[in-house]
Design a protein around this motif. Structure first.
Motif, short mmCIF file in Angstrom:
data_model
loop_
_atom_site.label_atom_id
_atom_site.label_comp_id
_atom_site.label_asym_id
_atom_site.label_seq_id
_atom_site.Cartn_x
_atom_site.Cartn_y
_atom_site.Cartn_z
N LEU A 38 0.86 -1.19 0.00
CA LEU A 38 0.00 0.00 0.00
C LEU A 38 0.89 1.24 0.00
O LEU A 38 1.40 1.65 1.03
CB LEU A 38 -0.92 -0.01 1.22
N THR A 39 1.06 1.83 -1.16
CA THR A 39 1.94 2.99 -1.30
C THR A 39 1.17 4.30 -1.40
O THR A 39 1.77 5.37 -1.42
CB THR A 39 2.82 2.84 -2.54
N GLY A 40 -0.15 4.24 -1.49
CA GLY A 40 -0.96 5.44 -1.61
C GLY A 40 -2.41 5.07 -1.76
O GLY A 40 -2.78 3.89 -1.76
N ARG A 41 -3.24 6.07 -1.90
CA ARG A 41 -4.68 5.81 -2.06
C ARG A 41 -5.00 5.18 -3.41
O ARG A 41 -6.04 4.55 -3.57
CB ARG A 41 -5.45 7.12 -1.87
N VAL A 42 -4.12 5.37 -4.39
CA VAL A 42 -4.28 4.76 -5.70
C VAL A 42 -3.01 3.97 -6.00
O VAL A 42 -1.92 4.54 -6.05
CB VAL A 42 -4.51 5.82 -6.79
N VAL A 43 -3.15 2.66 -6.19
CA VAL A 43 -2.02 1.80 -6.53
C VAL A 43 -2.32 1.18 -7.89
O VAL A 43 -3.20 0.32 -8.02
CB VAL A 43 -1.80 0.70 -5.47
N ASP A 44 -1.61 1.62 -8.91
CA ASP A 44 -1.83 1.16 -10.27
C ASP A 44 -0.59 0.41 -10.75
O ASP A 44 0.41 1.02 -11.11
CB ASP A 44 -2.14 2.33 -11.19
N GLN A 45 -0.64 -0.91 -10.73
CA GLN A 45 0.51 -1.72 -11.14
C GLN A 45 0.56 -1.94 -12.65
O GLN A 45 1.48 -2.60 -13.13
CB GLN A 45 0.47 -3.07 -10.44
N THR A 46 -0.39 -1.39 -13.36
CA THR A 46 -0.44 -1.60 -14.81
C THR A 46 -0.13 -0.34 -15.62
O THR A 46 -0.01 -0.41 -16.83
CB THR A 46 -1.85 -2.10 -15.22
N GLY A 47 -0.04 0.78 -14.95
CA GLY A 47 0.18 2.04 -15.67
C GLY A 47 -1.02 2.44 -16.51
O GLY A 47 -0.88 3.18 -17.49
N THR A 48 -2.19 1.99 -16.11
CA THR A 48 -3.41 2.27 -16.89
C THR A 48 -3.86 3.71 -16.72
O THR A 48 -4.21 4.38 -17.69
CB THR A 48 -4.53 1.32 -16.45
N LEU A 49 -3.88 4.20 -15.50
CA LEU A 49 -4.38 5.54 -15.23
C LEU A 49 -3.34 6.59 -15.60
O LEU A 49 -2.14 6.40 -15.40
CB LEU A 49 -4.74 5.67 -13.76
N SER A 50 -3.81 7.70 -16.10
CA SER A 50 -2.91 8.81 -16.40
C SER A 50 -2.45 9.46 -15.09
O SER A 50 -3.09 9.31 -14.05
CB SER A 50 -3.63 9.86 -17.26
N ALA A 51 -1.34 10.18 -15.16
CA ALA A 51 -0.81 10.86 -13.97
C ALA A 51 -1.83 11.87 -13.44
O ALA A 51 -1.98 12.02 -12.22
CB ALA A 51 0.51 11.54 -14.30
N ASP A 52 -2.51 12.56 -14.33
CA ASP A 52 -3.52 13.53 -13.90
C ASP A 52 -4.67 12.86 -13.16
O ASP A 52 -5.16 13.37 -12.16
CB ASP A 52 -4.06 14.31 -15.10
N ALA A 53 -5.11 11.70 -13.67
CA ALA A 53 -6.21 10.99 -13.02
C ALA A 53 -5.80 10.51 -11.63
O ALA A 53 -6.58 10.60 -10.68
CB ALA A 53 -6.65 9.80 -13.88
N VAL A 54 -4.57 10.00 -11.51
CA VAL A 54 -4.09 9.55 -10.21
C VAL A 54 -4.05 10.72 -9.23
O VAL A 54 -4.46 10.60 -8.07
CB VAL A 54 -2.69 8.90 -10.34
N ALA A 55 -3.56 11.87 -9.69
CA ALA A 55 -3.49 13.04 -8.82
C ALA A 55 -4.88 13.50 -8.40
O ALA A 55 -5.10 13.84 -7.22
CB ALA A 55 -2.75 14.18 -9.53
N ARG A 56 -5.82 13.52 -9.33
CA ARG A 56 -7.19 13.93 -8.99
C ARG A 56 -7.82 12.97 -7.98
O ARG A 56 -8.46 13.39 -7.01
CB ARG A 56 -8.05 14.01 -10.25
N LEU A 57 -7.66 11.68 -8.23
CA LEU A 57 -8.22 10.68 -7.33
C LEU A 57 -7.62 10.79 -5.94
O LEU A 57 -8.32 10.72 -4.92
CB LEU A 57 -7.99 9.27 -7.88
N ASP A 58 -6.30 10.96 -5.89
CA ASP A 58 -5.64 11.05 -4.60
C ASP A 58 -6.14 12.24 -3.80
O ASP A 58 -6.44 12.11 -2.61
CB ASP A 58 -4.12 11.15 -4.80
N GLN A 59 -6.25 13.39 -4.43
CA GLN A 59 -6.73 14.58 -3.74
C GLN A 59 -8.19 14.42 -3.31
O GLN A 59 -8.60 14.82 -2.22
CB GLN A 59 -6.57 15.81 -4.63
N LYS A 60 -8.99 13.84 -4.19
CA LYS A 60 -10.42 13.63 -3.89
C LYS A 60 -10.59 12.69 -2.70
O LYS A 60 -11.39 12.95 -1.78
CB LYS A 60 -11.10 13.06 -5.12
#
Length: 307
Positions: A38-60
């Motif tokens: 568990l390295t954060g609220r969003v853990v994407d081991q496939t590189g599917t999500l864009s960096a912007d989406a990860v940042a938005r999800l994390d802040q949300k």
């Protein structure tokens, strides 16, 4: 007994032996996918999500946790095979412990991309707000339609938005103010204070020894450490242990020629020491990578789907 009968018996025993060996080796042949760290609220081991989406999800999700207290985590893995996604998901839930301890208000959105499967795992405390039927509708009506068009960013974000929306309607305990430190609640948790206790004892004893001498400085160091521990919210018996440990530590340090911190006077066998550049500051989760589960429990509630 004829030769044919003997051969048949031998063949039967050989088949039985092979079955036993196969059953014995079966657990070793199955290699379950390891639960990701568990390295954060969003853990994407496939590189599917864009960096912007990860940042938005994390802040949300961070803002949602601060406001509501509940925790939601997103995990995307290539596959859960040979396990079913339900089995893998509960292993993740047990390892990550998303949600607050004894409130169990955590949820995990898990996607197995290559398997084209996903699951919403729900903690005990959210089974009223996010029952199986609601989780299934979020998957089927909100997430998978976007996945089918290749819009994984949109599917994950829309699903998380809907999860937040239904959880917001559930009356839950108000989240406690976040601090840079957390007082240990047990002797096991006290071990996490080993580094600050060591550093604090070293510095405090070094100052006091210059003015009071070895034994008096060690005793006063223990008293001060114990008092500070109580001020930081420790129960009295843990604070007492912390103070006594600081006293013993100060004595041991002095026996091995520990440092004396002063502006001019030298004390004991150690020289003058300054610690301005040692940088021993610490915190229990102020960095971006410091997200961790709050101790929540799961019982298999939730729903699965595919696209």
């Amino acid at each position: 007994m004829t030769a044919a009968t003997i051969r048949a018996v031998r063949a039967g025993w050989l088949a039985l032996l092979l079955c036993v060996v196969a059953l014995a080796l079966a657990p070793f042949a199955r290699a379950d996918v390891a639960v990701p760290v568990l390295t954060g609220r969003v853990v994407d081991q496939t590189g599917t999500l864009s960096a912007d989406a990860v940042a938005r999800l994390d802040q949300k999700l961070k803002a949602f946790e601060a406001r509501k207290g509940s925790q939601i985590a997103v995990l995307i893995v290539p596959t859960t095979q040979p396990e079913a996604i339900e089995q893998f998901s509960i292993r993740v839930a047990e390892a990550w412990k998303i949600g607050r301890k004894k409130i169990d208000d955590g949820a995990i959105l898990l996607v197995a991309k290559n398997d084209r499967k996903l699951r919403i795992e729900v903690g005990y405390g959210l089974e009223g707000a996010l029952p199986d039927v609601t989780a299934k509708r979020i998957i089927d009506e909100i997430i998978t339609p976007k996945f089918k068009t290749g819009d994984f960013d949109g599917g994950i974000e829309a699903g998380v938005d809907r999860m937040i929306g239904v959880i917001d309607g559930e009356p839950l305990p108000t989240p406690q103010p976040q601090h840079e430190w957390a007082a240990p609640e047990s002797m096991d948790e006290l071990t996490g204070w080993a580094i600050p206790l060591l550093f604090g004892t070293l510095v405090l004893n070094g100052f006091l020894k210059a003015a009071l001498g070895r034994v008096a400085a060690s005793g006063l160091t223990g008293i001060i450490v114990g008092a500070v521990a109580m001020l930081f919210g420790l129960v009295w018996y843990i604070a007492l242990v912390a103070g006594f440990a600081a006293f013993l530590l100060a004595l041991v340090i002095d026996l091995f020629g520990g440092p004396t911190i002063s502006s001019g006077r030298r004390g004991g066998s150690g020289g003058t020491w300054t610690g301005g550049s040692s940088g021993s500051s610490w915190s229990s989760g102020s960095s971006d990578s410091g997200f961790s589960g709050g101790g929540g429990s799961f019982g298999g509630g939730g729903a699965s789907g595919s696209w």
